[in-house]
Write an enzyme that holds these catalytic residues in place. Sequence first.
Site, PDB file in Angstrom:
ATOM      1  N   VAL A  81       1.113  -1.159  -0.250  1.00  0.00           N
ATOM      2  CA  VAL A  81      -0.417   0.236  -0.173  1.00  0.00           C
ATOM      3  C   VAL A  81       0.985   1.638  -0.321  1.00  0.00           C
ATOM      4  O   VAL A  81       1.868   1.193   0.835  1.00  0.00           O
ATOM      5  CB  VAL A  81      -0.546  -0.150   1.145  1.00  0.00           C
ATOM      6  N   ARG A  88      -5.947   3.831   5.748  1.00  0.00           N
ATOM      7  CA  ARG A  88      -7.603   4.208   5.147  1.00  0.00           C
ATOM      8  C   ARG A  88      -7.895   3.028   4.086  1.00  0.00           C
ATOM      9  O   ARG A  88      -9.302   3.118   3.684  1.00  0.00           O
ATOM     10  CB  ARG A  88      -7.251   5.304   3.911  1.00  0.00           C
ATOM     11  N   GLY A  89      -7.674   1.555   4.773  1.00  0.00           N
ATOM     12  CA  GLY A  89      -8.936   0.840   4.655  1.00  0.00           C
ATOM     13  C   GLY A  89      -8.017   0.109   3.568  1.00  0.00           C
ATOM     14  O   GLY A  89      -8.594  -0.590   2.943  1.00  0.00           O
ATOM     15  N   THR A  92      -7.596  -3.923   3.407  1.00  0.00           N
ATOM     16  CA  THR A  92      -8.602  -4.446   4.090  1.00  0.00           C
ATOM     17  C   THR A  92      -9.329  -4.885   2.509  1.00  0.00           C
ATOM     18  O   THR A  92     -10.046  -5.736   2.614  1.00  0.00           O
ATOM     19  CB  THR A  92      -9.413  -3.383   4.546  1.00  0.00           C
ATOM     20  N   TYR A 120      -1.788  -9.894   9.438  1.00  0.00           N
ATOM     21  CA  TYR A 120      -2.321 -10.607   8.801  1.00  0.00           C
ATOM     22  C   TYR A 120      -3.250 -11.658   9.962  1.00  0.00           C
ATOM     23  O   TYR A 120      -3.730 -11.948   8.919  1.00  0.00           O
ATOM     24  CB  TYR A 120      -1.351 -11.953   7.818  1.00  0.00           C
ATOM     25  N   PHE A 411       7.450 -17.046  -0.850  1.00  0.00           N
ATOM     26  CA  PHE A 411       6.756 -16.500  -2.150  1.00  0.00           C
ATOM     27  C   PHE A 411       6.765 -14.761  -1.732  1.00  0.00           C
ATOM     28  O   PHE A 411       5.361 -14.641  -2.232  1.00  0.00           O
ATOM     29  CB  PHE A 411       5.904 -17.162  -2.942  1.00  0.00           C
TER      30      PHE A 411
END
Length: 411
Positions: A81, A88-89, A92, A120, A411
Site C-alpha cells: 500500500v 485508510r482501508g 482491507t 495478517y 513467495f
Amino acid sequence: MVDIHEVPEADIDRALELAYLVFHDRPEKEARARHHALLVRCLRIGAYDGDALVGFMAAHDFRLSVPGADLPCPGLTFVCVAPTHRRRGVLTGLMTEMLERALGTGSPVAALWASEAAIYGRFGYGGATTGVTIEIDSTRPLALRIDPDRRPLRLVDPEEALAVIGPFHESARTRRAGRPSRSAPRWREEWLAEQDEQDEELSPPRIIVLGEPGEPIAGYVLYRTKPEADGGPARAPQGLVRVDELEADTPAVAAALWECLAALDLTGRVRAWGRPPDDPLLHFAADRDQVRVTAQFPALWLRLVDVRAALTARSWAAPVDVVLEVHDVRLPGNTGRFRLDAGPGRAAYEPTDAAPDLALDVRELAACYLGGTRVAELVAAGLVREHTPGAAAALDAALCTPVLPHTSDEF
C-alpha cells in the site's frame, strides 16, 4: 474512496514501482524482468485512487499439499500500500476482494509469507508451519550416528536439473503437508536461476543427486557457495555452503548428502535456511555442537477460505466428534456452530445448535489445520476456549500427521 479491481497487464510496471517503493527495493534490470514475468502469470488486484495505483496484491495459482489431499490455494505476494494511503482501508479492501475471489473459484485455502507478522492475523491467517535455520561446522568431517547410503553421488547440470529433480520434488511434496506446487517457470526463475537475487556473491546453483546410473534418484541437494574471509594468511579460505533444498527418500540418503556438503573443499560452514523443525539431521548428527539450530521462525501463513471444504478435504489420523464454535469476521459464512465428525476415511462438518466443545477464531483453526500447531497449546495460551475437557486433545489426535508440515517455498 478507492476503487478495487483487477490490474491489467499494462499496469504491471506501475505495480512493481509501487512494490519497490514500499519494500525499499531497487532491483537491477534482470530482476525487474523476472518480477514482470511472474506477475503476468498471477492474478492481480489493485486499489486505484482516481488514476493512481495506491495498493496492490497478486496471487500465484498454487496447489498446496494438505494431509491426504492437494488443494487449490492462491499464494499471495507483492502485497503493498502506498505510504500516502496507509490506514485508510486499502489493505482491507484488497484482502476482502482476494478472499471473495478465492471463495468464488472454489479454493478452500489461501496462503502467504508475512513480511510483518503483526498484519495478517486480523484477516484470518494463522502461522501454520515453522522453519528453522541449521548450521554445520564443516571445518571437520560431519559426525554421524547412522551409516550414509553409499550409492553414487553425481552432479547434474542446472539446465537438465528440472527433468531430473522435478518429479522427485513433486513426489516428496505429497508426503509432507504445507508445500506449494512449483511450475516450470518458478523452478527456472527462482530455484535454478543463474544468479541469486538477494546475494550476488553466491555461486550459480549446484545440484547433486544420489542413485545408481540409469535408476530413479533417491535424493538430491540444491546448494550455492560463496567465499568468506579466511581469518588470516595462515588459514585456508572458509567459504559458506548455502543449502536451498535437500530431499531424501531415507535417513541414510539424507546422511550421504549432508556428509557430501560438509566435505566440500575450501568451505567451513554449511547453512540451511528454512528446514523443518523435525529434520532427521538433528537426530542422526552425532555432535549437536557441530550441528546447531541458529534460528526458528513462522513460515507459511494459512487462511481457511471455506472451512467446511477444507476440513472435509483433508485426512484424519483418529476419530473425533466435537462441536466447534467458529468466528470469522471477514467471511461470515464460516461463522457459527458446527459438528465435526471425522476419522480415517471420513469427514463431515455440519451446522448444529448443540453446545460448543471448543470456541475459536478461524485464525487459530488455520494454524492447527495442517497439524503444525496443537489446539491444546492455543487453549493454554488463552486463544481457544475449551468448554468440554478433553476436546482439544481429541482434536489434536485427529489432526496429527506423521511429519510436521513444512515448506521452504517463500513467495
